[in-house]
Design a protein around this motif. Structure first.
Motif, PDB file in Angstrom:
ATOM      1  N   MET A 158      66.177  37.655  28.910  1.00  0.00           N
ATOM      2  CA  MET A 158      66.099  36.273  29.318  1.00  0.00           C
ATOM      3  C   MET A 158      64.930  36.118  30.271  1.00  0.00           C
ATOM      4  SD  MET A 158      69.048  33.842  30.829  1.00  0.00           S
ATOM      5  CE  MET A 158      69.240  34.398  32.492  1.00  0.00           C
ATOM      6  N   ASP A 159      64.102  35.149  30.037  1.00  0.00           N
ATOM      7  CA  ASP A 159      62.917  34.911  30.834  1.00  0.00           C
ATOM      8  C   ASP A 159      63.185  33.755  31.793  1.00  0.00           C
ATOM      9  OD1 ASP A 159      60.352  35.231  31.692  1.00  0.00           O
ATOM     10  OD2 ASP A 159      59.439  34.188  30.011  1.00  0.00           O
ATOM     11  N   ILE A 160      63.201  34.043  33.093  1.00  0.00           N
ATOM     12  CA  ILE A 160      63.461  33.018  34.101  1.00  0.00           C
ATOM     13  C   ILE A 160      62.139  32.605  34.719  1.00  0.00           C
ATOM     14  CG2 ILE A 160      64.588  32.502  36.295  1.00  0.00           C
ATOM     15  CD1 ILE A 160      66.672  34.623  35.544  1.00  0.00           C
ATOM     16  N   LYS A 161      61.861  31.337  34.713  1.00  0.00           N
ATOM     17  CA  LYS A 161      60.625  30.816  35.283  1.00  0.00           C
ATOM     18  C   LYS A 161      60.949  29.787  36.355  1.00  0.00           C
ATOM     19  CE  LYS A 161      57.740  33.144  32.967  1.00  0.00           C
ATOM     20  NZ  LYS A 161      56.975  34.159  33.633  1.00  0.00           N
ATOM     21  N   GLN A 162      59.918  29.290  36.997  1.00  0.00           N
ATOM     22  CA  GLN A 162      60.100  28.310  38.053  1.00  0.00           C
ATOM     23  C   GLN A 162      60.759  27.060  37.517  1.00  0.00           C
ATOM     24  OE1 GLN A 162      56.527  27.037  39.911  1.00  0.00           O
ATOM     25  NE2 GLN A 162      57.497  25.269  40.834  1.00  0.00           N
ATOM     26  N   SER A 163      61.804  26.617  38.195  1.00  0.00           N
ATOM     27  CA  SER A 163      62.448  25.373  37.812  1.00  0.00           C
ATOM     28  C   SER A 163      62.431  24.374  38.961  1.00  0.00           C
ATOM     29  CB  SER A 163      63.891  25.634  37.376  1.00  0.00           C
ATOM     30  OG  SER A 163      64.606  26.242  38.434  1.00  0.00           O
ATOM     31  N   ARG A 164      62.123  24.857  40.158  1.00  0.00           N
ATOM     32  CA  ARG A 164      62.032  23.981  41.319  1.00  0.00           C
ATOM     33  C   ARG A 164      61.231  24.705  42.396  1.00  0.00           C
ATOM     34  NH1 ARG A 164      67.192  24.755  44.882  1.00  0.00           N
ATOM     35  NH2 ARG A 164      67.753  26.858  44.275  1.00  0.00           N
ATOM     36  N   GLY A 165      60.946  24.022  43.463  1.00  0.00           N
ATOM     37  CA  GLY A 165      60.215  24.652  44.554  1.00  0.00           C
ATOM     38  C   GLY A 165      58.736  24.320  44.524  1.00  0.00           C
ATOM     39  N   GLU A 166      58.022  24.891  45.471  1.00  0.00           N
ATOM     40  CA  GLU A 166      56.594  24.662  45.645  1.00  0.00           C
ATOM     41  C   GLU A 166      55.816  25.850  45.085  1.00  0.00           C
ATOM     42  OE1 GLU A 166      53.604  25.023  49.431  1.00  0.00           O
ATOM     43  OE2 GLU A 166      55.667  24.400  49.802  1.00  0.00           O
ATOM     44  N   PRO A 167      55.025  25.656  44.029  1.00  0.00           N
ATOM     45  CA  PRO A 167      54.271  26.773  43.454  1.00  0.00           C
ATOM     46  C   PRO A 167      53.207  27.281  44.435  1.00  0.00           C
ATOM     47  CG  PRO A 167      54.028  24.782  42.103  1.00  0.00           C
ATOM     48  CD  PRO A 167      54.790  24.414  43.317  1.00  0.00           C
ATOM     49  N   PHE A 168      52.915  28.582  44.361  1.00  0.00           N
ATOM     50  CA  PHE A 168      51.822  29.132  45.157  1.00  0.00           C
ATOM     51  C   PHE A 168      51.049  30.151  44.344  1.00  0.00           C
ATOM     52  CE2 PHE A 168      55.258  32.135  46.258  1.00  0.00           C
ATOM     53  CZ  PHE A 168      54.629  33.358  46.066  1.00  0.00           C
ATOM     54  N   GLN A 169      49.802  30.343  44.748  1.00  0.00           N
ATOM     55  CA  GLN A 169      48.953  31.386  44.193  1.00  0.00           C
ATOM     56  C   GLN A 169      47.988  31.783  45.289  1.00  0.00           C
ATOM     57  OE1 GLN A 169      46.836  30.451  40.616  1.00  0.00           O
ATOM     58  NE2 GLN A 169      45.932  32.464  40.479  1.00  0.00           N
ATOM     59  N   VAL A 170      47.929  33.074  45.595  1.00  0.00           N
ATOM     60  CA  VAL A 170      46.983  33.584  46.583  1.00  0.00           C
ATOM     61  C   VAL A 170      46.205  34.723  45.948  1.00  0.00           C
ATOM     62  CG1 VAL A 170      48.219  32.869  48.659  1.00  0.00           C
ATOM     63  CG2 VAL A 170      48.786  35.043  47.601  1.00  0.00           C
ATOM     64  N   ASN A 171      44.929  34.840  46.313  1.00  0.00           N
ATOM     65  CA  ASN A 171      44.129  35.922  45.744  1.00  0.00           C
ATOM     66  C   ASN A 171      43.160  36.456  46.771  1.00  0.00           C
ATOM     67  OD1 ASN A 171      41.409  34.608  45.372  1.00  0.00           O
ATOM     68  ND2 ASN A 171      42.721  33.178  44.267  1.00  0.00           N
ATOM     69  N   SER A 172      42.731  37.687  46.542  1.00  0.00           N
ATOM     70  CA  SER A 172      41.865  38.382  47.489  1.00  0.00           C
ATOM     71  C   SER A 172      40.396  38.125  47.232  1.00  0.00           C
ATOM     72  CB  SER A 172      42.110  39.885  47.405  1.00  0.00           C
ATOM     73  OG  SER A 172      41.690  40.370  46.136  1.00  0.00           O
ATOM     74  N   GLY A 173      40.064  37.531  46.097  1.00  0.00           N
ATOM     75  CA  GLY A 173      38.675  37.547  45.686  1.00  0.00           C
ATOM     76  C   GLY A 173      38.340  38.989  45.323  1.00  0.00           C
ATOM     77  N   THR A 174      37.092  39.329  45.263  1.00  0.00           N
ATOM     78  CA  THR A 174      36.704  40.707  44.959  1.00  0.00           C
ATOM     79  C   THR A 174      36.534  41.471  46.261  1.00  0.00           C
ATOM     80  OG1 THR A 174      35.550  40.003  42.976  1.00  0.00           O
ATOM     81  CG2 THR A 174      34.960  42.149  43.840  1.00  0.00           C
ATOM     82  N   PHE A 175      37.176  42.635  46.361  1.00  0.00           N
ATOM     83  CA  PHE A 175      37.028  43.432  47.571  1.00  0.00           C
ATOM     84  C   PHE A 175      36.066  44.577  47.326  1.00  0.00           C
ATOM     85  CE2 PHE A 175      40.568  45.756  45.582  1.00  0.00           C
ATOM     86  CZ  PHE A 175      40.214  47.071  45.794  1.00  0.00           C
ATOM     87  N   ALA A 176      35.462  45.045  48.391  1.00  0.00           N
ATOM     88  CA  ALA A 176      34.529  46.163  48.291  1.00  0.00           C
ATOM     89  C   ALA A 176      34.758  47.145  49.433  1.00  0.00           C
ATOM     90  CB  ALA A 176      33.100  45.649  48.315  1.00  0.00           C
ATOM     91  N   SER A 177      35.989  47.222  49.931  1.00  0.00           N
ATOM     92  CA  SER A 177      36.262  48.044  51.105  1.00  0.00           C
ATOM     93  C   SER A 177      37.278  49.152  50.855  1.00  0.00           C
ATOM     94  CB  SER A 177      36.783  47.153  52.231  1.00  0.00           C
ATOM     95  OG  SER A 177      38.012  46.563  51.834  1.00  0.00           O
ATOM     96  N   GLY A 178      37.762  49.311  49.656  1.00  0.00           N
ATOM     97  CA  GLY A 178      38.749  50.342  49.372  1.00  0.00           C
ATOM     98  C   GLY A 178      40.167  49.839  49.263  1.00  0.00           C
ATOM     99  N   SER A 179      40.428  48.591  49.667  1.00  0.00           N
ATOM    100  CA  SER A 179      41.766  48.031  49.493  1.00  0.00           C
ATOM    101  C   SER A 179      41.708  46.511  49.584  1.00  0.00           C
ATOM    102  CB  SER A 179      42.744  48.577  50.534  1.00  0.00           C
ATOM    103  OG  SER A 179      42.377  48.148  51.814  1.00  0.00           O
ATOM    104  N   ALA A 180      42.718  45.882  49.015  1.00  0.00           N
ATOM    105  CA  ALA A 180      42.856  44.424  49.085  1.00  0.00           C
ATOM    106  C   ALA A 180      44.297  44.110  49.445  1.00  0.00           C
ATOM    107  CB  ALA A 180      42.516  43.784  47.746  1.00  0.00           C
TER     108      ALA A 180
END
Length: 108
Positions: free
Chosen positions: A1-23
């Motif tokens: 069964m695939d459960i997806k968003q049905s309510r709430g505030e969507p979010f998306q965060v990203n690091s961009g491209t890192f060049a330091s060994g970790s993100a």
């Protein structure tokens, strides 16, 4: 069964491209709110980078990512982060890479 968003505030965060060994990307803690992580995406140029989804020192999910691969994962059941806590996705290893974290927040 695939459960997806049905309510709430969507979010998306990203690091961009890192060049330091970790993100690290964080969906900040919100008082009286619960974050649900539905999708992650990560990549690294390192042979075996580590991808970890955590909150308040607890690892909820972890994987190894092969060299020059984009790793996408959709959780069949969203990962519930403890109320009032941040969701943190870390990609470690390599010199170039990225991290993305998506989901939704429900305010109590």
């Amino acid at each position: 069964m695939d459960i997806k968003q049905s309510r709430g505030e969507p979010f998306q965060v990203n690091s961009g491209t890192f060049a330091s060994g970790s993100a690290v990307v964080t969906r900040a803690a919100t008082t009286s709110a619960v974050h649900y992580v539905t999708d992650i995406s990560a990549g690294s140029d390192y042979g075996t980078a580590t991808v970890v989804l955590a909150s308040s020192g607890t690892n909820f999910w972890q994987a190894r990512v092969g060299s020059s691969l984009v790793y996408d994962h959709t959780f069949q059941v969203p990962i519930r982060i403890t109320s009032g806590s941040a969701a943190v996705l870390t990609v470690s290893g390599g010199t170039i890479g990225f991290a993305n974290l998506s989901g939704y927040t429900i305010h109590n």
